[in-house]
Design an enzyme around this catalytic site. Sequence first.
Site, PDB file in Angstrom:
ATOM      1  N   SER A  45       0.808  -1.214   0.000  1.00 28.52           N
ATOM      2  CA  SER A  45       0.000   0.000   0.000  1.00 28.52           C
ATOM      3  C   SER A  45       0.846   1.271   0.000  1.00 28.52           C
ATOM      4  O   SER A  45       0.297   2.368  -0.043  1.00 28.52           O
ATOM      5  CB  SER A  45      -0.917   0.005   1.228  1.00 28.52           C
ATOM      6  OG  SER A  45      -0.166   0.123   2.412  1.00 28.52           O
ATOM      7  N   THR A 169      -2.372   2.745   3.818  1.00 36.69           N
ATOM      8  CA  THR A 169      -1.622   3.991   3.716  1.00 36.69           C
ATOM      9  C   THR A 169      -0.843   4.020   5.004  1.00 36.69           C
ATOM     10  O   THR A 169      -1.277   3.431   5.994  1.00 36.69           O
ATOM     11  CB  THR A 169      -2.627   5.163   3.686  1.00 36.69           C
ATOM     12  OG1 THR A 169      -3.298   5.156   2.431  1.00 36.69           O
ATOM     13  CG2 THR A 169      -1.986   6.507   3.910  1.00 36.69           C
ATOM     14  N   THR A 187       1.349   6.805   0.484  1.00 42.49           N
ATOM     15  CA  THR A 187       0.498   5.718  -0.015  1.00 42.49           C
ATOM     16  C   THR A 187       0.709   5.487  -1.507  1.00 42.49           C
ATOM     17  O   THR A 187       1.165   6.396  -2.224  1.00 42.49           O
ATOM     18  CB  THR A 187      -0.988   6.061   0.214  1.00 42.49           C
ATOM     19  OG1 THR A 187      -1.803   4.913  -0.047  1.00 42.49           O
ATOM     20  CG2 THR A 187      -1.453   7.193  -0.671  1.00 42.49           C
ATOM     21  N   ARG A 197      -5.548   9.466 -10.513  1.00 36.87           N
ATOM     22  CA  ARG A 197      -6.439   9.612  -9.345  1.00 36.87           C
ATOM     23  C   ARG A 197      -5.622   9.970  -8.094  1.00 36.87           C
ATOM     24  O   ARG A 197      -4.604   9.377  -7.808  1.00 36.87           O
ATOM     25  CB  ARG A 197      -7.193   8.308  -9.112  1.00 36.87           C
ATOM     26  CG  ARG A 197      -8.087   8.288  -7.869  1.00 36.87           C
ATOM     27  CD  ARG A 197      -7.364   7.700  -6.658  1.00 36.87           C
ATOM     28  NE  ARG A 197      -8.231   7.536  -5.496  1.00 36.87           N
ATOM     29  CZ  ARG A 197      -7.788   7.217  -4.294  1.00 36.87           C
ATOM     30  NH1 ARG A 197      -6.511   7.026  -4.073  1.00 36.87           N
ATOM     31  NH2 ARG A 197      -8.629   7.092  -3.280  1.00 36.87           N
ATOM     32  N   GLY A 199      -6.029  10.408  -3.890  1.00 42.74           N
ATOM     33  CA  GLY A 199      -6.884  10.213  -2.728  1.00 42.74           C
ATOM     34  C   GLY A 199      -6.676  11.348  -1.744  1.00 42.74           C
ATOM     35  O   GLY A 199      -6.267  12.458  -2.102  1.00 42.74           O
ATOM     36  N   ASP A 200      -6.948  11.057  -0.488  1.00 39.18           N
ATOM     37  CA  ASP A 200      -6.818  12.072   0.556  1.00 39.18           C
ATOM     38  C   ASP A 200      -5.387  12.259   1.040  1.00 39.18           C
ATOM     39  O   ASP A 200      -5.046  13.314   1.582  1.00 39.18           O
ATOM     40  CB  ASP A 200      -7.684  11.684   1.757  1.00 39.18           C
ATOM     41  CG  ASP A 200      -7.258  10.331   2.338  1.00 39.18           C
ATOM     42  OD1 ASP A 200      -6.946   9.409   1.550  1.00 39.18           O
ATOM     43  OD2 ASP A 200      -7.220  10.196   3.570  1.00 39.18           O
ATOM     44  N   THR A 220      -6.513   6.819   7.078  1.00 39.37           N
ATOM     45  CA  THR A 220      -6.373   5.775   6.061  1.00 39.37           C
ATOM     46  C   THR A 220      -7.780   5.306   5.714  1.00 39.37           C
ATOM     47  O   THR A 220      -8.699   5.411   6.533  1.00 39.37           O
ATOM     48  CB  THR A 220      -5.540   4.573   6.536  1.00 39.37           C
ATOM     49  OG1 THR A 220      -6.264   3.877   7.545  1.00 39.37           O
ATOM     50  CG2 THR A 220      -4.194   4.996   7.093  1.00 39.37           C
ATOM     51  N   GLY A 221      -7.914   4.778   4.516  1.00 37.37           N
ATOM     52  CA  GLY A 221      -9.236   4.342   4.068  1.00 37.37           C
ATOM     53  C   GLY A 221      -9.597   5.052   2.793  1.00 37.37           C
ATOM     54  O   GLY A 221      -8.736   5.675   2.162  1.00 37.37           O
ATOM     55  N   GLY A 223     -10.081   7.440   0.307  1.00 36.06           N
ATOM     56  CA  GLY A 223      -9.694   8.844   0.292  1.00 36.06           C
ATOM     57  C   GLY A 223     -10.753   9.772  -0.247  1.00 36.06           C
ATOM     58  O   GLY A 223     -10.831  10.945   0.145  1.00 36.06           O
TER      59      GLY A 223
HETATM   60  N1  ASP Z   1      -6.372   6.775   1.742  1.00 39.10           N
HETATM   61  C1  ASP Z   1      -5.778   6.088   0.631  1.00 39.10           C
HETATM   62  C2  ASP Z   1      -6.291   6.642  -0.644  1.00 39.10           C
HETATM   63  O1  ASP Z   1      -7.466   6.923  -0.737  1.00 39.10           O
HETATM   64  C3  ASP Z   1      -5.952   4.635   0.593  1.00 39.10           C
HETATM   65  C4  ASP Z   1      -6.173   3.934   1.889  1.00 39.10           C
HETATM   66  O2  ASP Z   1      -5.673   4.359   2.906  1.00 39.10           O
HETATM   67  O3  ASP Z   1      -6.882   2.910   1.892  1.00 39.10           O
HETATM   68  O4  ASP Z   1      -5.530   6.762  -1.579  1.00 39.10           O
END
Ligand code: ASP
Length: 308
Positions: A45, A169, A187, A197, A199-200, A220-221, A223
Site C-alpha cells: 500500500s 496507507t 500511499t 487519481r 486520494g486524501d 487511512t481508508g 480517500g
Molecule cells: N487513503 C488512501 C487513498 O485513498 C488509501 C487507503 O488508505 O486505503 O488513496
Amino acid sequence: MLVVASSNGRVGIGEAVRVLAAGGSALDAVEAGIQPVELDPADHSVGVGGLPNMLGQVELDASIMDGRTRAAGAVGALQGYAHPISVARKVMEALPHVFLVGDGAARFAADMGFPQQELLTAAARDAWERRLRQPASDAEPGLQRYYDAMRRLHERVKTAVDPTVPNETVNFLALDAGGHLATGVSTSGWAWKYPGRLGDSPVIGAGNYADDRYGAAACTGRGELAIRACTAFATVMHMRAGLAPDDACAAALQDVLALDDQYAGPFNIVALDPTGRPGAASNRPDSTYIAMAPGQSEPVTCPRLYVH
Ligand code: ASP
C-alpha cells in the site's frame, strides 16, 4: 515526546523515535519513520511494492505538515521515486508551492537529486495481471483481454475496485521535545485506480493536518470520503473545540460514515494532541494503531475507538 502511527508503521517507528530522542524535530521523525515503510516491498500500500493503477503504473501520493508553522508539502501521482514523503518535504522547503503532481513532481524529484527506480515489484505486477484478467462483472463472459479493458478504462475502474485488496496507507504523527507536532502520510493509493487519481493522503486537510495549537490527525481508508469531509482538518477542529483525541476522531468519522458511497470500506483516523495524548477511531472493530516514546524498546499497540 511521542510517535504514533498506523499499524503498518511498525517497520519505521523505532527510527522515528530515535530521531526524537537524539533531539530531532517532529518533522524529521515522521519522515524517518515513513521511509522504511516506503522501502518495504511486502507492504503493498506504500512505496516500493505498492499496487499499481489500472495501467500497471505505480503512482505514489504523500504529504507532510509542520504543526509549528502550518507549512506543508505534497506530491501526487509520482512515478519512479521510492520516497514521496521526502519529495513532499522538499516541495515544502525548496519551492514557493505546496503541491506538485505527475510529471512535474517527477521532474522536481530528479532536480533535487532523488534516485529514480522501478517501483513495480513482481508480486505487485502478478496481482495486477490476475485482477485484470478477471471478468469485470458476472455478466462479462470469459477472460477479459488486456486491450479490451484498456478501451473501456473508466468502466473497468468502477468494477475493479476490490474491497478484498488491502488498500492502506501509512500515517505518522510526532510530538517533539520542543512541543511541536508534525504529520506525514504516504500511499500508493487505491489498487487499480484510474491513472491520475489522487486520494486524501496528499491533500492537506483531507488525509493530513497538523497545528501545534490544537493537535494533528491523519487518515487511512477510502480517500474520496476524506476529501469530501475534510476529515483530518475536521478532527483537529474537534480537538480545538475541546474534544479528547479519541472523541475528536469518532466525531469526524461519523461525518465520513454519513456520506453515501457504494465503495465505502474500512476507514481509520489517528490523532495526537499538543500534550501528547493520542487517540484513534475506526469503523472496524478490533482495529489498532501503534505508539512509542523514547525509552521504550517496542511500540505499544492501542485499540481504536469503534464507530459504527
Ligand atoms: N487513503 C488512501 C487513498 O485513498 C488509501 C487507503 O488508505 O486505503 O488513496
